[in-house]
Write a protein that holds these residues in place. Structure first.
Motif, short mmCIF file in Angstrom:
data_model
loop_
_atom_site.label_atom_id
_atom_site.label_comp_id
_atom_site.label_asym_id
_atom_site.label_seq_id
_atom_site.Cartn_x
_atom_site.Cartn_y
_atom_site.Cartn_z
N ASN A 84 0.92 -1.27 -0.06
CA ASN A 84 -0.14 0.03 -0.04
C ASN A 84 0.67 1.06 -0.25
N ARG A 85 1.79 1.18 0.53
CA ARG A 85 2.83 2.18 0.84
C ARG A 85 3.52 2.48 -0.59
N HIS A 87 2.48 1.60 -3.52
CA HIS A 87 1.50 1.85 -4.31
C HIS A 87 1.25 3.46 -4.21
N ARG A 88 1.24 4.06 -3.03
CA ARG A 88 1.06 5.57 -3.07
C ARG A 88 2.31 6.33 -3.18
N ALA A 91 3.74 10.06 -1.77
CA ALA A 91 2.57 10.22 -0.77
C ALA A 91 2.44 9.07 0.40
N GLY A 92 3.17 7.89 0.26
CA GLY A 92 2.95 6.82 1.19
C GLY A 92 4.32 6.78 2.20
#
Length: 99
Positions: A84-85, A87-88, A91-92
């Protein structure tokens, strides 16, 4: 049952709970129970310098609570959190630790 131990494996605190209690809900209780003895005279410290934990304690809430208490954390991270990090992208990132 939850056990907090020092770097040598000696117990600092033990908390007994009913059968199915979530790990993340008991984490703050464990930190409140811990007493780190001093080598010299004086009362024990109530806040450890570093917490080493497994993947069960890598949630955002636990990390935020440790940052509020200025406690370093060394624990593994779940693969879904890393994905998830990533993927961002920019911004992650994680917030910077300030000690």
């Amino acid at each position: 049952m939850y056990l907090a131990a020092n770097g040598r494996g000696l117990p600092l605190a033990v908390v007994l709970t009913p059968a199915n209690v979530n790990d993340s809900t008991m984490f703050d209780v464990m930190l409140d129970v811990i007493r780190v003895p001093r080598l010299s005279a004086g009362r024990p410290r109530r806040r450890p310098k570093t917490v080493i934990a497994d993947k069960a304690y890598s949630s955002r809430g636990i990390r935020a609570g440790l940052r509020q208490r200025a406690i370093r954390t060394v624990n593994l991270e779940r693969t879904d959190q890393m994905a998830n990090r990533a993927h961002r992208r920019s911004a992650g990132g994680r917030p910077s630790l300030r000690y």
